[in-house]
Enzyme design. Structure first.
Site, PDB file in Angstrom:
ATOM      1  N   GLU A 282       6.666  18.831 -20.630  1.00 57.94           N
ATOM      2  CA  GLU A 282       5.806  20.010 -20.769  1.00 57.94           C
ATOM      3  C   GLU A 282       5.342  20.565 -19.426  1.00 57.94           C
ATOM      4  OE1 GLU A 282       5.583  17.242 -22.504  1.00 57.94           O
ATOM      5  OE2 GLU A 282       5.536  17.729 -24.647  1.00 57.94           O
TER       6      GLU A 282
ATOM      7  N   PHE B 220      -4.115  10.184 -34.460  1.00 56.49           N
ATOM      8  CA  PHE B 220      -2.866  10.154 -33.697  1.00 56.49           C
ATOM      9  C   PHE B 220      -2.668  11.456 -32.924  1.00 56.49           C
ATOM     10  CE2 PHE B 220       1.833  10.720 -33.563  1.00 56.49           C
ATOM     11  CZ  PHE B 220       2.070   9.713 -32.649  1.00 56.49           C
ATOM     12  N   GLN B 221      -2.461  11.332 -31.639  1.00 57.79           N
ATOM     13  CA  GLN B 221      -2.182  12.471 -30.741  1.00 57.79           C
ATOM     14  C   GLN B 221      -3.282  13.515 -30.731  1.00 57.79           C
ATOM     15  OE1 GLN B 221       1.911  13.782 -31.508  1.00 57.79           O
ATOM     16  NE2 GLN B 221       2.612  12.292 -29.998  1.00 57.79           N
TER      17      GLN B 221
ATOM     18  N   LYS C  49      -2.808  22.068 -36.713  1.00 56.67           N
ATOM     19  CA  LYS C  49      -1.542  22.125 -37.455  1.00 56.67           C
ATOM     20  C   LYS C  49      -1.685  22.899 -38.769  1.00 56.67           C
ATOM     21  CE  LYS C  49       2.157  19.247 -39.237  1.00 56.67           C
ATOM     22  NZ  LYS C  49       2.763  17.914 -39.280  1.00 56.67           N
TER      23      LYS C  49
ATOM     24  N   MET D 227       6.334  15.804   4.544  1.00 60.55           N
ATOM     25  CA  MET D 227       5.112  16.379   5.104  1.00 60.55           C
ATOM     26  C   MET D 227       4.042  15.309   5.317  1.00 60.55           C
ATOM     27  SD  MET D 227       3.833  19.015   6.338  1.00 60.55           S
ATOM     28  CE  MET D 227       4.151  20.699   5.831  1.00 60.55           C
TER      29      MET D 227
HETATM   30  C1  LIG Z   1       2.080  16.126  -7.241  1.00 60.87           C
HETATM   31  C2  LIG Z   1       1.801  15.897  -5.794  1.00 60.87           C
HETATM   32  N1  LIG Z   1       1.611  14.634  -5.331  1.00 60.87           N
HETATM   33  C3  LIG Z   1       1.375  14.432  -4.010  1.00 60.87           C
HETATM   34  C4  LIG Z   1       1.309  15.470  -3.137  1.00 60.87           C
HETATM   35  C5  LIG Z   1       1.042  15.217  -1.657  1.00 60.87           C
HETATM   36  N2  LIG Z   1       2.173  15.681  -0.846  1.00 60.87           N
HETATM   37  C6  LIG Z   1       2.223  16.864  -0.216  1.00 60.87           C
HETATM   38  S1  LIG Z   1       3.657  17.156   0.577  1.00 60.87           S
HETATM   39  C7  LIG Z   1       4.250  15.645   0.130  1.00 60.87           C
HETATM   40  C8  LIG Z   1       5.616  15.193   0.550  1.00 60.87           C
HETATM   41  C9  LIG Z   1       6.669  16.016  -0.088  1.00 60.87           C
HETATM   42  O1  LIG Z   1       7.884  15.364   0.060  1.00 60.87           O
HETATM   43  P1  LIG Z   1       9.235  16.051  -0.340  1.00 60.87           P
HETATM   44  O2  LIG Z   1       9.132  16.644  -1.703  1.00 60.87           O
HETATM   45  O3  LIG Z   1      10.344  15.111  -0.114  1.00 60.87           O
HETATM   46  O4  LIG Z   1       9.305  17.295   0.660  1.00 60.87           O
HETATM   47  P2  LIG Z   1       9.371  17.327   2.260  1.00 60.87           P
HETATM   48  O5  LIG Z   1       7.965  17.360   2.765  1.00 60.87           O
HETATM   49  O6  LIG Z   1      10.118  16.109   2.712  1.00 60.87           O
HETATM   50  O7  LIG Z   1      10.092  18.601   2.541  1.00 60.87           O
HETATM   51  C10 LIG Z   1       3.317  14.938  -0.636  1.00 60.87           C
HETATM   52  C11 LIG Z   1       3.501  13.567  -1.140  1.00 60.87           C
HETATM   53  C12 LIG Z   1       1.497  16.767  -3.679  1.00 60.87           C
HETATM   54  N3  LIG Z   1       1.422  17.864  -2.927  1.00 60.87           N
HETATM   55  N4  LIG Z   1       1.762  16.946  -4.997  1.00 60.87           N
END
Ligand SMILES: Cc1ncc(C[n+]2csc(CCOP(=O)(O)OP(=O)(O)O)c2C)c(N)n1
Length: 569
Positions: free
Chosen positions: A50, A112-113, A162, A470
């Site tokens: 979802e 449930f749910q 529902k 990042m």
């Molecule tokens: C759902 C979620 N969890 C954690 C983060 C923290 N976060 C920001 S950038 C990043 C790394 C992203 O890695 P990747 O998707 O491999 O992209 P890259 O930075 O290597 O281009 C994380 C863990 C986030 N933004 N969103």
């Protein structure tokens, strides 16, 4: 005429012009799904999770300007929508989420749910409601669409038990909406406009900061008129990308944490900020007390709650950006600010942030450049969150609105794949690229199945660096290189794609880049490229969190300009 609640809902969606719904069924919404075949004009796309439905509805809404619609069942179906709804809320995306709820007699019994999705989504929706009688459904849908798309757009959730889907009622679709207390202000106060125009006419070093509100309100022409008439340089937020052509001589790109050095320097040296449809997010301002210290601030925004929230404002202007700019342009004088524009242009020459290092390594910046070249800048680029997002913002150039689709406010990893599905469904004739991080890609990887089942021809570029890039960059710069929980072991993405029935190639060297991009575009349907990029490449320039926007960290490795800068008009 008597209809079931499910029929009333479908009929109402048709009246609202809905053509596509992203969803996932379950017990509480079964009566709705059972009714869908009676409404072939409502195309239903079955996602794999979802969260994907909400992001796809979001991507669809961004590129079409229409309201995105998603369906989920009660309980876990509804909670799985939450991230996508929050994402839409923070980025002001018009969305209507419809969730099934347990039958009325079970509500409040933890059956449930059952989950209180109304309670859960109060802080992340513009409005939400449970419809307790089939009689009230048509009105609820009419109001939901109205609220979602007017004023500052946002997500609205309707929760439907529902047995309300099964209940019979008369269908009368209301012609109008009358909501006490909900009257978004479109036209600005003339006195405030007068004050704003005076400040603009007197300013020596004004800068326009253009945000997502410019795109949402369709104020591109008016923005351009303001900039050109009074020769004001324009910088934009991440979500404002594309609202002013990047090839324009007055465009100085993105500001903020990973903004162009010259954009940040311009803001730092300005004497007037004209902020349009942006909200001074800390990624744009960095340390707010060190932001544009010598400048008056005019803040134009449709949401009065944004004004003064993050930054002290000299002249607040509440209204729709398009309507406001149209009026403002009548009061603003034509004048030349050639010295000021040339000053920023000089900074642009001195600190070009569109540099790509001369090297045989496979740099992500180079890959994105080539996607730009091959698509002639005409593709819609959808990104996740991380380094690849910033490289996509820096190295692909955007001249039209909505050609860059990204999660700004919430910063949601995993947005890229489902949002690209939504964008491609909304723009079937356009080339849509999902530029993914290897981490983010795995968060919603299952949506490859959605692409295949509905033959949604998204081209996927994974910027595979084997890291949560990042975050690794922050660890390198601010945590003495301690890479805790950021090295990422990945599956063989080629095999994964092929298991879903999607053709795929791996690219490990520069010379393979262009042929792979061309093959992806020439192959009908979805296509995946696994780009094995330089693992420890960083995004520069950067303003460290908490510091002032003028304190820019430049790329220590980048001395030469290997590719030409962008063309000016
Ligand atoms: C759902 C979620 N969890 C954690 C983060 C923290 N976060 C920001 S950038 C990043 C790394 C992203 O890695 P990747 O998707 O491999 O992209 P890259 O930075 O290597 O281009 C994380 C863990 C986030 N933004 N969103």
């Amino acid at each position: 005429m008597k209809m079931t609640g499910a029929q009333i809902l479908c009929e109402s969606l048709v009246r609202e012009g809905v053509e596509v719904v992203f969803g996932f069924p379950g017990g509480a919404v079964l009566p709705l799904y059972d009714t869908l075949p009676q409404y072939p004009q409502l195309r239903h796309i079955l996602v794999r999770h979802e969260q994907g439905a909400a992001h796809a509805a979001d991507g669809y809404a961004r590129v079409t300007g229409k309201v995105g619609v998603c369906f989920a069942t009660s309980g876990p179906g509804a909670t799985n929508l939450v991230t996508g709804i929050a994402n839409a809320h923070l980025d002001s995306i018009p969305m209507v989420a419809i969730t099934g709820q347990v039958a009325r007699q079970y509500i409040g019994k933890d059956g449930f749910q059952e989950v209180d999705i109304i309670g859960i989504t109060v802080p992340i929706t513009k409005h939400n409601s449970m419809v307790y009688k089939a009689d009230d459904l048509a009105k609820a849908v009419k109001e939901a669409f109205h609220i979602a798309r007017t004023g500052r757009p946002g997500p609205v959730l309707i929760d439907i038990p529902k047995d309300v889907f099964e209940e019979q009622a008369n269908f009368n679709y209301p012609a109008q909406v009358n909501l006490t207390g909900y009257h978004p202000v479109m036209e600005a106060d003339p006195l405030q406009l007068e004050k704003a125009a005076k400040l603009i006419n007197e300013a020596k070093r004004p800068v326009i900061i253009a945000g997502h509100g410019v795109i949402i309100s369709g104020a591109y022409k008016d923005l351009r008129e303001l900039a050109e008439k009074s020769q004001i340089p324009v910088v934009n937020t991440l979500l404002g990308i594309g609202c002013f052509p990047e090839s324009h001589v007055l465009s100085f790109g993105m500001l903020g944490m990973h903004g162009m050095a010259y954009a940040n320097m311009a803001v730092d040296a300005s004497d007037l900020i004209i902020a349009i449809g942006m909200r001074f997010d800390d990624r744009a301002t960095s340390n707010v007390s060190g932001f544009a210290r010598g400048a008056y601030v005019i803040h134009i925004d449709i949401d009065p709650a944004e004004i003064g929230k993050n930054l002290k404002v000299t002249v607040p202007v509440v209204g729709d950006a398009q309507a406001v700019l149209e009026e403002l342009n009548k009061k603003v004088e034509s004048q030349s600010r050639i010295d000021w524009v040339q000053q920023i242009e000089q900074w642009r020459q001195l600190y070009p942030t569109t540099r790509v290092r001369e090297t045989e390594d496979l740099l992500p910046q180079y890959v994105i450049r080539q996607i730009y070249e091959v698509t002639e800048g005409k593709a819609t680029i959808v990104t996740g969150v991380g380094q690849h997002q910033m490289w996509s913002a820096h190295h692909y150039w955007y001249d039209k609105p909505n050609s860059f689709v990204s999660s700004g406010g919430l910063g949601t990893m995993g947005f890229e794949l489902p949002a690209a599905i939504g964008a491609k469904v909304g723009l079937p004739d356009d080339i849509v690229w999902a530029i993914c991080g290897d981490g983010g890609f795995q968060m919603t990887i299952q949506e490859l199945g959605t692409m295949v089942q509905d033959n949604i021809g998204v081209k996927i570029a994974i910027m595979n660096n084997g890291y949560l890039g990042m975050v690794r960059q922050w660890q390198e710069l601010f945590y003495k290189g301690r890479y805790v929980a950021t090295p990422l072991s990945n599956p063989d993405f080629i095999k994964v794609a092929e298991a879903y029935g999607i053709p795929a190639v791996r690219v490990e060297s520069k010379m393979e880049v262009i042929p792979a991009i061309k093959t992806a575009i020439d192959t009908p349907g979805p296509f995946l490229i696994d780009f094995r990029i330089e693992p420890e490449e960083n995004v520069y320039p950067m303003v460290a969190p908490g510091t002032n926007i003028g304190e820019i960290i430049k790329d220590p490795k980048c001395d030469d300009i290997a590719l030409p800068g962008k063309q000016r008009l």
